[in-house]
Design an enzyme around this catalytic site. Structure first.
Site, short mmCIF file in Angstrom:
data_model
loop_
_atom_site.label_atom_id
_atom_site.label_comp_id
_atom_site.label_asym_id
_atom_site.label_seq_id
_atom_site.Cartn_x
_atom_site.Cartn_y
_atom_site.Cartn_z
N GLU A 133 0.83 -1.21 0.00
CA GLU A 133 0.00 0.00 0.00
C GLU A 133 0.86 1.26 0.00
O GLU A 133 0.54 2.24 -0.68
CB GLU A 133 -0.98 0.00 1.18
CG GLU A 133 -2.02 -1.11 1.14
CD GLU A 133 -2.78 -1.24 -0.18
OE1 GLU A 133 -2.96 -0.23 -0.89
OE2 GLU A 133 -3.19 -2.37 -0.50
N CYS A 143 2.37 -5.01 -10.16
CA CYS A 143 3.47 -5.58 -10.92
C CYS A 143 3.12 -7.01 -11.32
O CYS A 143 2.57 -7.76 -10.52
CB CYS A 143 4.73 -5.56 -10.03
SG CYS A 143 6.17 -6.29 -10.82
N CYS A 170 10.61 -2.42 -9.83
CA CYS A 170 9.86 -1.59 -8.88
C CYS A 170 10.82 -0.93 -7.89
O CYS A 170 10.59 0.21 -7.47
CB CYS A 170 8.82 -2.42 -8.14
SG CYS A 170 7.50 -2.99 -9.23
ZN LIG Z 1 -2.55 -2.85 -4.81
ZN LIG Z 2 7.66 -5.33 -9.29
#
Ligand SMILES: [Zn+2]
Ligand SMILES: [Zn+2]
Length: 183
Positions: A133, A143, A170
């Site tokens: 979150e 992702c 990420c």
């Molecule tokens: Zn989410």
């Molecule tokens: Zn990711």
């Protein structure tokens, strides 16, 4: 003001969960400062009597009082079961514009699935949902990598499968976002 992540209990959070989350998030979101601040009461108007669940938007709304500084991300942690329109339940929710997010620990306890109490698994799940979150508050999307913490959890098994860390892609996004907060 130093960029930070602020943890706010909404309702009673038992044991050392907030402290453990503070430790875990301090590592994952380094060098952001992670602090535990205050407690809010559960918004009564959020309760839906027929669903026996609480509507998440009221929790996000209540957290906004902490979001006074654009460099801070606010994470609410609540013991009650949350839902949002169109979904049976949610583990958590974030709003992008307001820097606030919330997680419910209700369905993260092994006991919820009639399994034996397990503090380690419980803390791990809470960490994953919290990182997920908070990731949204840094404008990260879901992702496709099932190991990545930004993978969408539709079921507790999805949460258990993913790690508490960001995948390489990420991670580079989050590092850039954190850097941009520091200026
Ligand atoms: Zn989410
Ligand atoms: Zn990711």
């Amino acid at each position: 003001m130093r960029p930070s992540i602020v943890l706010v209990a909404i309702g009673e959070i038992k044991g050392n969960l907030l402290e453990r989350l503070r430790e875990e998030l301090s590592v994952i979101f380094y060098p952001l400062l992670v602090e535990i601040s205050g407690t809010l009461s559960i918004p009564k108007e959020a309760y839906n009597f027929s669903r026996k669940q609480y509507k998440s938007s009221h929790f996000l709304e209540a957290l906004k009082i902490y979001a006074t500084d654009k460099n801070s991300k606010i994470l609410g942690i609540t013991p009650v079961d949350l839902y949002t329109k169109g979904l049976n339940f949610i583990f958590g929710q974030a709003t992008l514009e307001d820097n606030v997010c919330v997680i419910s620990i209700h369905r993260l306890k092994p006991e919820f699935y009639e399994q034996a109490k397990n503090e380690k698994i419980f803390i791990e799940r809470c960490t994953k949902e919290a990182v997920h979150e908070l990731g949204h508050t840094f404008f990260l999307n879901h992702c496709p990598n099932p190991q990545c913490v930004m993978h969408f959890s539709n079921h507790i098994l999805d949460t258990d499968r993913k790690s508490k860390n960001f995948c390489e892609k990420c991670q580079s996004k989050i590092t850039e976002k954190i850097k941009s907060l520091e200026v």
